[in-house]
Structures are given as structure tokens and as C-alpha cells.
Design a protein around this motif. Sequence first.
Motif, PDB file in Angstrom:
ATOM      1  N   GLY A  94       0.604  -1.301  -0.039  1.00 34.02           N
ATOM      2  CA  GLY A  94       0.071  -0.042  -0.088  1.00 34.02           C
ATOM      3  C   GLY A  94       0.803   1.428  -0.022  1.00 34.02           C
ATOM      4  O   GLY A  94       0.575   2.151  -0.713  1.00 34.02           O
ATOM      5  N   ALA A  95       1.924   1.452   0.823  1.00 29.73           N
ATOM      6  CA  ALA A  95       2.995   2.424   0.830  1.00 29.73           C
ATOM      7  C   ALA A  95       3.357   2.554  -0.503  1.00 29.73           C
ATOM      8  O   ALA A  95       3.735   3.881  -0.853  1.00 29.73           O
ATOM      9  N   ALA A  96       3.905   1.584  -1.338  1.00 28.39           N
ATOM     10  CA  ALA A  96       4.503   1.699  -2.591  1.00 28.39           C
ATOM     11  C   ALA A  96       3.598   2.161  -3.554  1.00 28.39           C
ATOM     12  O   ALA A  96       3.866   2.846  -4.483  1.00 28.39           O
ATOM     13  N   MET A  97       2.299   1.645  -3.586  1.00 29.72           N
ATOM     14  CA  MET A  97       1.319   1.969  -4.596  1.00 29.72           C
ATOM     15  C   MET A  97       1.024   3.760  -4.041  1.00 29.72           C
ATOM     16  O   MET A  97       0.576   4.506  -5.369  1.00 29.72           O
ATOM     17  N   TRP A  98       0.934   3.960  -2.924  1.00 30.80           N
ATOM     18  CA  TRP A  98       0.739   5.482  -2.557  1.00 30.80           C
ATOM     19  C   TRP A  98       2.032   6.418  -3.304  1.00 30.80           C
ATOM     20  O   TRP A  98       1.953   7.339  -3.990  1.00 30.80           O
ATOM     21  N   ALA A  99       3.235   5.679  -3.097  1.00 25.08           N
ATOM     22  CA  ALA A  99       4.401   6.404  -3.657  1.00 25.08           C
ATOM     23  C   ALA A  99       4.532   6.384  -4.937  1.00 25.08           C
ATOM     24  O   ALA A  99       4.663   7.603  -5.638  1.00 25.08           O
ATOM     25  N   ALA A 100       3.839   5.417  -5.651  1.00 26.26           N
ATOM     26  CA  ALA A 100       3.640   5.526  -7.177  1.00 26.26           C
ATOM     27  C   ALA A 100       2.840   6.719  -7.606  1.00 26.26           C
ATOM     28  O   ALA A 100       3.075   7.176  -8.645  1.00 26.26           O
ATOM     29  N   GLN A 101       1.735   6.645  -7.122  1.00 31.13           N
ATOM     30  CA  GLN A 101       0.838   7.647  -7.320  1.00 31.13           C
ATOM     31  C   GLN A 101       1.306   9.049  -7.282  1.00 31.13           C
ATOM     32  O   GLN A 101       1.489  10.059  -8.113  1.00 31.13           O
ATOM     33  N   LEU A 102       2.185   9.288  -6.054  1.00 31.11           N
ATOM     34  CA  LEU A 102       2.796  10.485  -5.853  1.00 31.11           C
ATOM     35  C   LEU A 102       3.798  10.930  -6.832  1.00 31.11           C
ATOM     36  O   LEU A 102       3.937  12.063  -7.472  1.00 31.11           O
ATOM     37  N   GLU A 103       4.540   9.823  -7.362  1.00 24.88           N
ATOM     38  CA  GLU A 103       5.497  10.099  -8.320  1.00 24.88           C
ATOM     39  C   GLU A 103       4.990  10.300  -9.591  1.00 24.88           C
ATOM     40  O   GLU A 103       5.635  11.224 -10.477  1.00 24.88           O
ATOM     41  N   ALA A 104       3.838   9.773  -9.985  1.00 27.81           N
ATOM     42  CA  ALA A 104       3.129   9.853 -11.156  1.00 27.81           C
ATOM     43  C   ALA A 104       2.711  11.659 -11.238  1.00 27.81           C
ATOM     44  O   ALA A 104       2.891  12.055 -12.377  1.00 27.81           O
ATOM     45  N   GLN A 105       2.124  11.931 -10.082  1.00 28.34           N
ATOM     46  CA  GLN A 105       1.567  13.177 -10.070  1.00 28.34           C
ATOM     47  C   GLN A 105       2.849  14.313 -10.147  1.00 28.34           C
ATOM     48  O   GLN A 105       2.460  15.227 -10.844  1.00 28.34           O
ATOM     49  N   THR A 106       3.945  13.996  -9.533  1.00 32.94           N
ATOM     50  CA  THR A 106       5.070  14.804  -9.734  1.00 32.94           C
ATOM     51  C   THR A 106       5.508  14.671 -11.131  1.00 32.94           C
ATOM     52  O   THR A 106       5.874  15.917 -11.854  1.00 32.94           O
ATOM     53  N   ASN A 107       5.595  13.584 -11.789  1.00 37.24           N
ATOM     54  CA  ASN A 107       6.090  13.799 -13.329  1.00 37.24           C
ATOM     55  C   ASN A 107       4.946  14.488 -14.318  1.00 37.24           C
ATOM     56  O   ASN A 107       5.615  15.140 -15.004  1.00 37.24           O
ATOM     57  N   ILE A 108       3.688  14.358 -14.190  1.00 36.46           N
ATOM     58  CA  ILE A 108       2.759  15.155 -14.570  1.00 36.46           C
ATOM     59  C   ILE A 108       3.123  16.604 -14.515  1.00 36.46           C
ATOM     60  O   ILE A 108       3.117  17.236 -15.511  1.00 36.46           O
ATOM     61  N   ILE A 109       3.376  16.983 -13.355  1.00 36.33           N
ATOM     62  CA  ILE A 109       3.475  18.425 -13.040  1.00 36.33           C
ATOM     63  C   ILE A 109       4.719  19.047 -13.521  1.00 36.33           C
ATOM     64  O   ILE A 109       4.846  19.935 -14.002  1.00 36.33           O
ATOM     65  N   ASN A 110       5.777  18.095 -13.446  1.00 39.40           N
ATOM     66  CA  ASN A 110       7.061  18.555 -14.217  1.00 39.40           C
ATOM     67  C   ASN A 110       7.281  18.546 -15.770  1.00 39.40           C
ATOM     68  O   ASN A 110       8.370  18.857 -16.193  1.00 39.40           O
ATOM     69  N   ILE A 111       6.301  18.071 -16.363  1.00 43.86           N
ATOM     70  CA  ILE A 111       6.478  17.806 -17.988  1.00 43.86           C
ATOM     71  C   ILE A 111       6.408  19.190 -18.394  1.00 43.86           C
ATOM     72  O   ILE A 111       5.249  19.714 -18.145  1.00 43.86           O
ATOM     73  N   PRO A 112       7.303  19.461 -19.225  1.00 47.00           N
ATOM     74  CA  PRO A 112       7.285  20.876 -19.817  1.00 47.00           C
ATOM     75  C   PRO A 112       6.196  21.044 -20.876  1.00 47.00           C
ATOM     76  O   PRO A 112       5.777  20.331 -21.649  1.00 47.00           O
ATOM     77  N   GLN A 113       5.423  22.383 -20.590  1.00 40.58           N
ATOM     78  CA  GLN A 113       4.283  22.402 -21.486  1.00 40.58           C
ATOM     79  C   GLN A 113       4.760  23.370 -22.597  1.00 40.58           C
ATOM     80  O   GLN A 113       5.734  24.190 -22.685  1.00 40.58           O
ATOM     81  N   PRO A 114       4.129  22.974 -23.805  1.00 39.89           N
ATOM     82  CA  PRO A 114       4.714  23.896 -25.202  1.00 39.89           C
ATOM     83  C   PRO A 114       4.008  25.300 -24.881  1.00 39.89           C
ATOM     84  O   PRO A 114       2.948  25.479 -24.112  1.00 39.89           O
TER      85      PRO A 114
END
Length: 288
Positions: A255-275
Motif C-alpha cells: 500500500g505504501a509503494a502504491m501511494w508512492a507510485a501515485q505521488l511520483e506519477a503526479q510529480t512527473n505530470i506537474i514537471n512535464i514541460p508545457q508547449p
Amino acid sequence: MSSADNSHLKAALHTFLGEVQGAVVLGAYGLASFAWLWPVRGILFAITNPNVMIGVRPAIVKSLVASAVIFGLLMFLTYLPQMAVLAIVSGPLAPILALLVVGAESAFLLALLARPLFLEPALTQVFDNTLRARGQGELVKAGKTRGKGATASVESALVKPLQILSTGGLVRYLVTLPVNMVPVLGTVLFVLYNGYTGGPGWHSRYFQLKGFSKNQRQTFVGRRRGEYTVFGAATLLFNYIPLVGFLFSFTNTIGAAMWAAQLEAQTNIINIPQPSVGKPVLGQTETS
């Protein structure tokens, strides 16, 4: 007792009461975040994705055997005396509360004995397997590469997986164990307090893979203190279950790893350079 000892005792008591108050407030706030559901999701994920447990089955069997032996001994040696003491302060609730106390004691002894022998490497493997299954294989690969590199910081290397089972965590757990003697409210405070202090430890492996410094970890946890409090409290409740409670250390880790994976996915989305928008591409002109 000297005045210096009195001042240290008062400071420690003040700190403890402040942490208890903070745990209660943050626990109430954290309930709305539904972070306490991650241990439940970990159970469901383990059932539907048994591959994440491959390679740690010997550790699971050892955990179950050790749990049965220790719980049986504690029931035989301490259940009746503790129930007699609890009957004085809690009346008819004594048998149930005594069972919870024995479960808490057995979880403490199991963590103390099992962690250095076989548990910590197995839980680390389960955490990494879950991250890979949730699409974060690159995080695991990059984190392991960073850990093997000569430039890895000493502070990062000292972060131990599943820090909730560290010596400091076990000491706090043991010191607050008598709080369970207070009917109902004592158990609630015990669970919330240990969830508050130990909840972030379930993400120690995530912080290690990310290469977070001490300040980065503190900032990250501080922003999610309520969520970590209720998550840690929920994991404790599962560990309380007689005989099989320690088996939930594996599903709690999932469960902790699933939560970490979600946090990481959200971070990656936020950090994607926008055109860029509104600027003509080189060589083109705007048309009316």
C-alpha cells in the motif's frame, strides 16, 4: 532529582504532549484524505497481483511461524494478568482491551526480532516490485544506480528501509504502550501517536530511491503530515490482528509503494514541460 533533571523531564513531557495533540488534530484532518485506505488497497493488490510477493515467501512463512509462537507465549504468560489490571479501570471491556494489548506487544517483539534477521530485505523487495508493477520501474532503476554510485551522499545511504521498525520507532512504541490501559481513548491515542511518529517511515524506501536529503524528506512529510498520520494508524490496526497481524507488514508495504507510485506519477505530470502557446513557429506567420 536535580533541577536539571526536572527541566529535562518537563521538556520531554511537553514535547510528548505536543506530539499527541498534533497527532489528534492531523488525524482528524487526514481522515478526509482517504490515505488510510492505502493499506486496504495493498491487500487487494497483493491478491490480484501475487507476482509482487515472489521471492519473499520464505520470509512470509517465517513471519507467520514467529507470530504464532510469540503471540501464543504472550497469551499464556501475560493475557490473564493484564486483563485483571484492565478490569479495574475498564470493567467489561477488559478481555477485548487485553487482547489488543497482547497484539501490540507481540507486534513489538516481532519487529524487534524479525527486522535484523529476514524482514527488512524482504519488505524492500516487495516495495520495489510494487513500484515496478505500478509503472515506476525507472524510479527503482535510477535509485539503485544512484545508491551504487561513488557520489551517493552519506545521508542518503544511511536511510534504512521501513524506518518505522527502527530502534527509535520501537522505543517510542514501547514507551507509549501503557497508554492502552486507558479504556478506548488510550488505544485511540496510542494508535494516532504512533501513526504520527511512524507513518512517514513506510516511505523511507521511496525517499531513498529519490535521493532525498534530510531537509527534503522533512519538507515532503510536512506537507502530508495528516495523510501520513492516518496511514500509519491504519497499518498499526492491521498489525494488531492476532497471529496474522505481522503478515500485514507486507501488504502495508505494498500500500505504501502504491501511494508512492501515485505521488511520483503526479510529480512527473506537474514537471512535464508545457508547449508555449500564442507564439508563431519559426518560419510561419500569423494569418488573420
